[in-house]
Design a protein around this motif. Structure first.
Motif, mmCIF file in Angstrom:
data_model
loop_
_atom_site.group_PDB
_atom_site.id
_atom_site.type_symbol
_atom_site.label_atom_id
_atom_site.label_comp_id
_atom_site.label_asym_id
_atom_site.label_seq_id
_atom_site.Cartn_x
_atom_site.Cartn_y
_atom_site.Cartn_z
ATOM 1 N N PRO A 98 -56.496 -22.042 48.168
ATOM 2 C CA PRO A 98 -57.609 -20.993 47.968
ATOM 3 C C PRO A 98 -58.882 -21.728 47.984
ATOM 4 O O PRO A 98 -59.025 -22.657 47.736
ATOM 5 C CB PRO A 98 -57.188 -20.464 46.812
ATOM 6 N N THR A 99 -59.987 -20.816 48.219
ATOM 7 C CA THR A 99 -61.185 -21.269 48.082
ATOM 8 C C THR A 99 -61.939 -21.113 46.752
ATOM 9 O O THR A 99 -61.353 -19.882 46.299
ATOM 10 C CB THR A 99 -62.245 -20.705 49.050
ATOM 11 N N LEU A 100 -62.525 -21.513 46.020
ATOM 12 C CA LEU A 100 -63.038 -21.213 44.885
ATOM 13 C C LEU A 100 -64.555 -20.932 45.150
ATOM 14 O O LEU A 100 -65.475 -21.937 45.553
ATOM 15 C CB LEU A 100 -63.064 -22.212 43.637
ATOM 16 N N VAL A 101 -65.276 -20.120 44.751
ATOM 17 C CA VAL A 101 -66.654 -19.701 45.225
ATOM 18 C C VAL A 101 -67.345 -19.684 43.715
ATOM 19 O O VAL A 101 -67.054 -19.008 42.811
ATOM 20 C CB VAL A 101 -67.032 -18.260 45.633
ATOM 21 N N LEU A 102 -68.403 -20.560 43.845
ATOM 22 C CA LEU A 102 -69.291 -20.643 42.576
ATOM 23 C C LEU A 102 -70.346 -19.555 43.142
ATOM 24 O O LEU A 102 -71.128 -19.719 44.026
ATOM 25 C CB LEU A 102 -69.749 -22.131 42.384
ATOM 26 N N TYR A 103 -70.742 -18.874 41.964
ATOM 27 C CA TYR A 103 -72.028 -17.919 42.282
ATOM 28 C C TYR A 103 -72.511 -17.711 40.791
ATOM 29 O O TYR A 103 -72.313 -18.447 39.913
ATOM 30 C CB TYR A 103 -71.564 -16.451 42.875
ATOM 31 N N THR A 104 -74.197 -17.074 41.042
ATOM 32 C CA THR A 104 -74.794 -16.853 40.013
ATOM 33 C C THR A 104 -74.982 -15.540 40.049
ATOM 34 O O THR A 104 -75.229 -14.801 41.162
ATOM 35 C CB THR A 104 -76.077 -17.686 39.707
ATOM 36 N N ALA A 151 -64.580 -9.715 49.620
ATOM 37 C CA ALA A 151 -63.796 -8.726 50.381
ATOM 38 C C ALA A 151 -63.362 -7.478 49.302
ATOM 39 O O ALA A 151 -63.073 -6.567 49.869
ATOM 40 C CB ALA A 151 -62.554 -9.379 51.044
ATOM 41 N N CYS A 152 -63.612 -7.731 48.266
ATOM 42 C CA CYS A 152 -63.222 -6.630 47.153
ATOM 43 C C CYS A 152 -64.257 -5.887 46.520
ATOM 44 O O CYS A 152 -64.278 -5.135 45.883
ATOM 45 C CB CYS A 152 -62.689 -7.200 45.898
ATOM 46 N N GLY A 153 -65.758 -6.244 47.374
ATOM 47 C CA GLY A 153 -66.935 -5.237 47.022
ATOM 48 C C GLY A 153 -67.932 -6.313 46.392
ATOM 49 O O GLY A 153 -67.764 -7.520 46.609
ATOM 50 N N THR A 154 -68.950 -5.745 45.780
ATOM 51 C CA THR A 154 -69.940 -6.620 44.987
ATOM 52 C C THR A 154 -69.485 -6.628 43.477
ATOM 53 O O THR A 154 -69.174 -5.556 42.934
ATOM 54 C CB THR A 154 -71.447 -5.886 44.958
ATOM 55 N N SER A 155 -69.506 -7.722 42.892
ATOM 56 C CA SER A 155 -69.236 -7.753 41.545
ATOM 57 C C SER A 155 -70.370 -8.603 40.674
ATOM 58 O O SER A 155 -70.906 -9.547 41.290
ATOM 59 C CB SER A 155 -67.847 -8.520 41.393
ATOM 60 N N PRO A 178 -64.660 -14.201 35.631
ATOM 61 C CA PRO A 178 -63.938 -14.853 36.608
ATOM 62 C C PRO A 178 -62.856 -13.780 37.305
ATOM 63 O O PRO A 178 -62.283 -13.018 36.497
ATOM 64 C CB PRO A 178 -63.343 -16.012 36.075
ATOM 65 N N PHE A 179 -62.782 -13.620 38.843
ATOM 66 C CA PHE A 179 -61.700 -12.973 39.334
ATOM 67 C C PHE A 179 -61.291 -13.545 40.727
ATOM 68 O O PHE A 179 -61.783 -14.347 41.147
ATOM 69 C CB PHE A 179 -62.137 -11.657 39.638
ATOM 70 N N TYR A 180 -60.015 -13.020 40.942
ATOM 71 C CA TYR A 180 -59.538 -13.407 42.263
ATOM 72 C C TYR A 180 -59.404 -12.316 43.087
ATOM 73 O O TYR A 180 -59.163 -11.123 42.921
ATOM 74 C CB TYR A 180 -58.057 -13.938 42.136
ATOM 75 N N CYS A 181 -60.092 -12.357 44.388
ATOM 76 C CA CYS A 181 -59.729 -11.330 45.405
ATOM 77 C C CYS A 181 -58.731 -11.702 46.472
ATOM 78 O O CYS A 181 -58.998 -12.364 47.392
ATOM 79 C CB CYS A 181 -61.100 -11.126 46.011
ATOM 80 N N PRO A 182 -57.613 -10.856 46.474
ATOM 81 C CA PRO A 182 -56.587 -11.033 47.481
ATOM 82 C C PRO A 182 -56.941 -10.808 48.986
ATOM 83 O O PRO A 182 -56.342 -11.541 49.693
ATOM 84 C CB PRO A 182 -55.408 -10.163 47.232
ATOM 85 N N GLY A 183 -57.989 -10.013 49.273
ATOM 86 C CA GLY A 183 -58.600 -9.899 50.401
ATOM 87 C C GLY A 183 -59.033 -10.924 51.119
ATOM 88 O O GLY A 183 -58.834 -11.082 52.532
ATOM 89 N N ASP A 184 -59.538 -11.734 50.383
ATOM 90 C CA ASP A 184 -59.823 -12.928 51.163
ATOM 91 C C ASP A 184 -59.567 -14.321 50.619
ATOM 92 O O ASP A 184 -60.008 -15.388 51.007
ATOM 93 C CB ASP A 184 -61.704 -12.788 51.145
ATOM 94 N N GLN A 185 -58.496 -14.202 49.665
ATOM 95 C CA GLN A 185 -57.829 -15.195 48.954
ATOM 96 C C GLN A 185 -58.961 -16.370 48.472
ATOM 97 O O GLN A 185 -58.705 -17.531 48.427
ATOM 98 C CB GLN A 185 -57.120 -16.018 49.960
ATOM 99 N N LYS A 186 -59.848 -15.726 47.667
ATOM 100 C CA LYS A 186 -60.889 -16.559 46.977
ATOM 101 C C LYS A 186 -61.076 -16.282 45.582
ATOM 102 O O LYS A 186 -60.721 -14.727 44.995
ATOM 103 C CB LYS A 186 -62.223 -16.602 47.746
ATOM 104 N N LEU A 187 -61.310 -17.284 44.656
ATOM 105 C CA LEU A 187 -61.760 -17.210 43.032
ATOM 106 C C LEU A 187 -63.115 -17.113 43.179
ATOM 107 O O LEU A 187 -63.701 -17.954 43.879
ATOM 108 C CB LEU A 187 -60.865 -18.304 42.428
ATOM 109 N N TYR A 188 -63.666 -16.402 42.034
ATOM 110 C CA TYR A 188 -65.094 -16.250 42.026
ATOM 111 C C TYR A 188 -65.472 -16.554 40.538
ATOM 112 O O TYR A 188 -64.756 -15.805 39.502
ATOM 113 C CB TYR A 188 -65.437 -14.829 42.440
#
Ligand SMILES: [Zn+2]
Length: 280
Positions: free
Chosen positions: A100-106, A112-116, A122-132
């Motif tokens: 999976p990809t891990l997205v670092l954000y601020t 793919a799960c919307g705006t958070s 921290p969360f995981y979106c199955p739609g794009d298989q990324k951790l945020y």
């Protein structure tokens, strides 16, 4: 955890300093169908609130502090460790692990799960298989949840990677349609089992990390303490002074700790069937 000088994952996407963008069409009704697997419990509607971000145009490079630099290296090493461990476990089952990809954000992020907002944790979106992950969660773990330590953060990442494993194994696909078929109360019971399984999988990873000799004294306690700190009962008591078990989505402190520990004891997928477990 011994992490310095070890391999960092190449699957880290740095979106820090960029706005998450405004909410895409569909509103809450349209987006609520997309499940987001957050680390913490709470109202899923919080994830979907239309966020008015003002920094959309900010494309400048994010200036990280020394501490943030350390943290981003640390999470990259943990992610790399999960890649090694899960690739091997999948290989033994005759399966291929897709990293999976891990997205670092601020502040806020678009997935793919919307705006958070970072407030959901921290969360995981199955739609794009990324951790945020917003790295400020590390401080929050320490200050708000009283769960300090690098291995507490490692557990958080391993839990979200656990959701990725569930996605690859098809478990997420089985759970998601239930949301439309069941009452919220009934669905929450499945969600708790699903989340406890992610804790179990985090424990499986921790066991393999121990096998590699990268755990330090106190690490396991840091993870267990964190698992306990984010139990639904503990969070609800802190937030409103009382507990509503029907609204639990992640399990109690005791359960989260127990399933992490079960995974740690077994070190394999066998034993992690929370869905058929009589005793949670
Ligand atoms: Zn989760």
């Amino acid at each position: 955890m011994k992490w310095r000088g070890r391999r960092e994952s190449a699957n880290v996407e740095d979106r820090r300093g960029r706005g998450g963008g405004t909410l895409i069409g569909g509103g809450i009704g349209g987006l609520i169908l997309i499940l987001v697997f957050a680390f913490l419990g709470g109202d899923p509607a919080d994830l979907m609130n239309g966020l008015q971000t003002t920094d959309d145009a900010n494309t400048g490079t994010y200036e990280e502090t020394e501490k943030e630099k350390e943290l981003s290296r640390f999470v990259s090493v943990v992610l790399a460790d999960t890649e090694d461990v899960w690739s091997e476990i999948f290989r033994q089952q005759g399966l291929v692990y897709k990293e999976p990809t891990l997205v670092l954000y601020t502040n806020s992020v678009q997935s793919a799960c919307g705006t958070s907002s970072a407030s959901v944790g921290p969360f995981y979106c199955p739609g794009d298989q990324k951790l945020y992950i917003d790295l400020s969660f590390y401080d929050e773990l320490q200050q708000r949840f009283h769960a300090p330590g690098d291995f507490a953060m490692a557990y958080v990442i391993a839990h979200e990677v656990g959701h990725h494993v569930q996605t690859l194994l098809g478990t997420s696909d089985k759970i998601m349609p239930l949301r439309q078929q069941l009452s919220e109360e009934e669905f929450n019971k499945y969600l708790v089992r699903f989340e406890l399984q992610a804790d179990y999988l985090a424990g499986v990873w921790a066991r393999h990390a121990e096998g590699k000799g990268v755990l330090e004294e106190g690490d396991l306690d840091e993870a267990l303490n964190a698992a306990s700190a984010v139990g639904d009962d503990t969070l609800q008591k802190q937030a409103r002074g009382y507990v509503v078990p029907e609204s639990f989505t992640h399990g109690t402190s005791e359960q989260r700790k127990r399933w992490f520990n079960k995974g740690f004891q077994s070190g394999s997928l066998t034993g992690g069937d929370t869905f058929n477990a009589r005793d949670l």
